[in-house]
Design a protein around this motif. Structure first.
Motif, short mmCIF file in Angstrom:
data_model
loop_
_atom_site.label_atom_id
_atom_site.label_comp_id
_atom_site.label_asym_id
_atom_site.label_seq_id
_atom_site.Cartn_x
_atom_site.Cartn_y
_atom_site.Cartn_z
N VAL A 112 78.81 108.18 -66.06
CA VAL A 112 78.80 109.21 -67.10
C VAL A 112 77.44 109.87 -67.27
O VAL A 112 77.32 110.91 -67.90
CB VAL A 112 79.27 108.64 -68.45
CG1 VAL A 112 80.69 108.15 -68.38
CG2 VAL A 112 78.32 107.54 -68.93
N GLY A 113 76.39 109.24 -66.72
CA GLY A 113 75.07 109.86 -66.78
C GLY A 113 74.09 109.11 -67.66
O GLY A 113 74.47 108.38 -68.58
N GLU A 114 72.81 109.31 -67.39
CA GLU A 114 71.75 108.59 -68.08
C GLU A 114 71.61 108.99 -69.54
O GLU A 114 71.30 108.16 -70.40
CB GLU A 114 70.41 108.80 -67.35
CG GLU A 114 70.40 108.30 -65.92
CD GLU A 114 70.73 106.82 -65.80
OE1 GLU A 114 70.21 106.03 -66.62
OE2 GLU A 114 71.50 106.45 -64.89
N LEU A 115 71.85 110.25 -69.86
CA LEU A 115 71.70 110.68 -71.25
C LEU A 115 72.78 110.09 -72.14
O LEU A 115 72.52 109.72 -73.29
CB LEU A 115 71.70 112.21 -71.32
CG LEU A 115 70.54 112.91 -70.62
CD1 LEU A 115 70.63 114.42 -70.78
CD2 LEU A 115 69.19 112.41 -71.15
N ALA A 116 74.00 109.98 -71.60
CA ALA A 116 75.08 109.35 -72.35
C ALA A 116 74.79 107.87 -72.56
O ALA A 116 75.03 107.32 -73.65
CB ALA A 116 76.41 109.54 -71.61
N LEU A 117 74.27 107.22 -71.53
CA LEU A 117 73.91 105.81 -71.65
C LEU A 117 72.78 105.64 -72.66
O LEU A 117 72.82 104.73 -73.50
CB LEU A 117 73.47 105.28 -70.29
CG LEU A 117 72.88 103.87 -70.27
CD1 LEU A 117 73.89 102.84 -70.76
CD2 LEU A 117 72.38 103.51 -68.87
N ARG A 118 71.80 106.50 -72.61
CA ARG A 118 70.66 106.43 -73.53
C ARG A 118 71.12 106.52 -74.98
O ARG A 118 70.63 105.77 -75.83
CB ARG A 118 69.66 107.54 -73.21
CG ARG A 118 68.55 107.71 -74.23
CD ARG A 118 67.54 108.76 -73.79
NE ARG A 118 66.72 109.22 -74.90
CZ ARG A 118 65.62 109.95 -74.77
NH1 ARG A 118 65.22 110.35 -73.58
NH2 ARG A 118 64.93 110.33 -75.82
N GLN A 119 72.05 107.40 -75.26
CA GLN A 119 72.54 107.55 -76.63
C GLN A 119 73.21 106.27 -77.12
O GLN A 119 72.96 105.82 -78.24
CB GLN A 119 73.52 108.72 -76.72
CG GLN A 119 74.03 108.97 -78.12
CD GLN A 119 74.94 110.19 -78.20
OE1 GLN A 119 75.17 110.88 -77.21
NE2 GLN A 119 75.47 110.45 -79.37
N LYS A 120 74.05 105.67 -76.28
CA LYS A 120 74.72 104.41 -76.66
C LYS A 120 73.69 103.30 -76.87
O LYS A 120 73.80 102.49 -77.80
CB LYS A 120 75.73 104.01 -75.58
CG LYS A 120 77.00 104.85 -75.55
CD LYS A 120 77.94 104.37 -74.47
CE LYS A 120 79.29 105.09 -74.54
NZ LYS A 120 80.05 104.71 -75.75
N TRP A 121 72.71 103.26 -76.00
CA TRP A 121 71.66 102.24 -76.08
C TRP A 121 70.86 102.39 -77.37
O TRP A 121 70.57 101.40 -78.05
CB TRP A 121 70.77 102.39 -74.85
CG TRP A 121 69.56 101.52 -74.79
CD1 TRP A 121 69.50 100.20 -74.40
CD2 TRP A 121 68.20 101.91 -75.07
NE1 TRP A 121 68.20 99.76 -74.42
CE2 TRP A 121 67.38 100.78 -74.83
CE3 TRP A 121 67.61 103.10 -75.48
CZ2 TRP A 121 65.99 100.82 -75.00
CZ3 TRP A 121 66.24 103.14 -75.66
CH2 TRP A 121 65.44 102.01 -75.42
N GLU A 122 70.49 103.61 -77.72
CA GLU A 122 69.73 103.84 -78.94
C GLU A 122 70.50 103.36 -80.17
O GLU A 122 69.92 102.76 -81.08
CB GLU A 122 69.39 105.33 -79.08
CG GLU A 122 68.32 105.81 -78.11
CD GLU A 122 68.06 107.30 -78.23
OE1 GLU A 122 66.91 107.71 -78.04
OE2 GLU A 122 69.03 108.06 -78.49
N GLU A 123 71.79 103.63 -80.20
CA GLU A 123 72.61 103.20 -81.33
C GLU A 123 72.64 101.68 -81.44
O GLU A 123 72.52 101.12 -82.54
CB GLU A 123 74.03 103.75 -81.17
CG GLU A 123 74.12 105.27 -81.30
CD GLU A 123 75.48 105.81 -80.90
OE1 GLU A 123 76.33 105.01 -80.46
OE2 GLU A 123 75.69 107.03 -81.01
#
Length: 252
Positions: free
Chosen positions: A188-199
């Motif tokens: 799905v991409g690094e930005l989508a992963l980053r958002q989930k990780w930040e949460e």
């Protein structure tokens, strides 16, 4: 399927796992308790296994065998993020890196279970249990040494969070293959992963009584995915490959 895009993603994951595993293994015999000594050694062993499995996927795509790929490249040929390569001289730094990295790993593999590249999806499903143990261990110790610890342990953990967090964002560095990886459903991409990780990390840090510092993107050490690394990585590779370089044909 865009083979080059698949290779790019797998190389990044494999190199992250290999270098992170080696750094964790450096705590064998040095962790503050016997239980933690065993835990860090066990997690390192799992990560070495993940790296080998990913290098095997690359071999199936035409790359060299795992030993050749792992032990014959110089630092500038590695695709790992800079976050996994720095030395952790303080246990608090090792623990916070463990928390930040393994959280991203768990979320990445959960998303990869739906990858259009079937071998990667099957591997993600296979390692699900191991990675959940890694994050359970990290989350538990973040809280034990944060909200449930002493004033000193909480202070050390807060300083470690402030040091590690900007470095951790290098995990999500974009590469030239990003658009193809997303378009073909590989990931799905690094930005989508980053958002989930930040949460997720926000939830755990809050429960641990630790503050998440503001991020300055200029403090993030991007470049690792393009072969730009700290001197510490080449030193580590030299040490890691010493036996292999003496006799590459040796078998145990």
């Amino acid at each position: 399927m865009n083979t080059n895009a698949v290779k790019d993603l797998i190389y990044r994951m494999a190199d992250d796992s290999l270098i992170y595993a080696y750094r964790n293994a450096e705590w064998t015999g040095l962790a503050p308790t016997l239980e933690e000594d065993i835990a860090f050694s066990s997690i390192a062993q799992d990560k070495f296994g993940h790296a080998q499995a990913l290098y095997l996927l690359l071999e199936n795509l035409g790359e060299s065998d795992p030993d050749t790929v792992a032990f014959t490249r110089d630092a500038n040929a590695f695709h790992c993020c800079q976050f996994v390569e720095f030395e952790t001289m303080e246990y608090s730094l090792a623990l916070v890196r463990h928390f930040l990295f393994d959280t991203a790993e768990r979320l990445r593999y959960e998303l990869l279970e739906h990858s259009s590249y079937e071998p990667l999806a099957k591997f993600a499903q296979k390692v699900r249990g191991e990675i959940r143990y890694h994050t359970f261990h990290a989350d538990t110790w973040m809280q034990l040494l944060g909200a449930k610890g002493s004033d000193e342990s909480a202070l050390r953990m807060q300083k470690a969070v402030e040091y590690c967090l900007p470095l951790a964002y290098s995990m999500f560095e974009l590469t030239k293959s990003e658009d193809a990886i997303i378009a073909e459903g590989i990931f799905v991409g690094e930005l989508a992963l980053r958002q989930k990780w930040e949460e997720h990390i926000h939830t755990i840090l809050s429960a641990a009584g630790l503050r998440r510092p503001a991020l300055d993107e200029n403090d993030v050490p991007f470049g690792g995915r393009r072969g730009q690394h700290t001197p510490a990585l080449q030193d580590m590779i030299r040490e890691m490959t010493e036996v292999y370089r003496i006799d590459p044909s040796a078998q145990w």
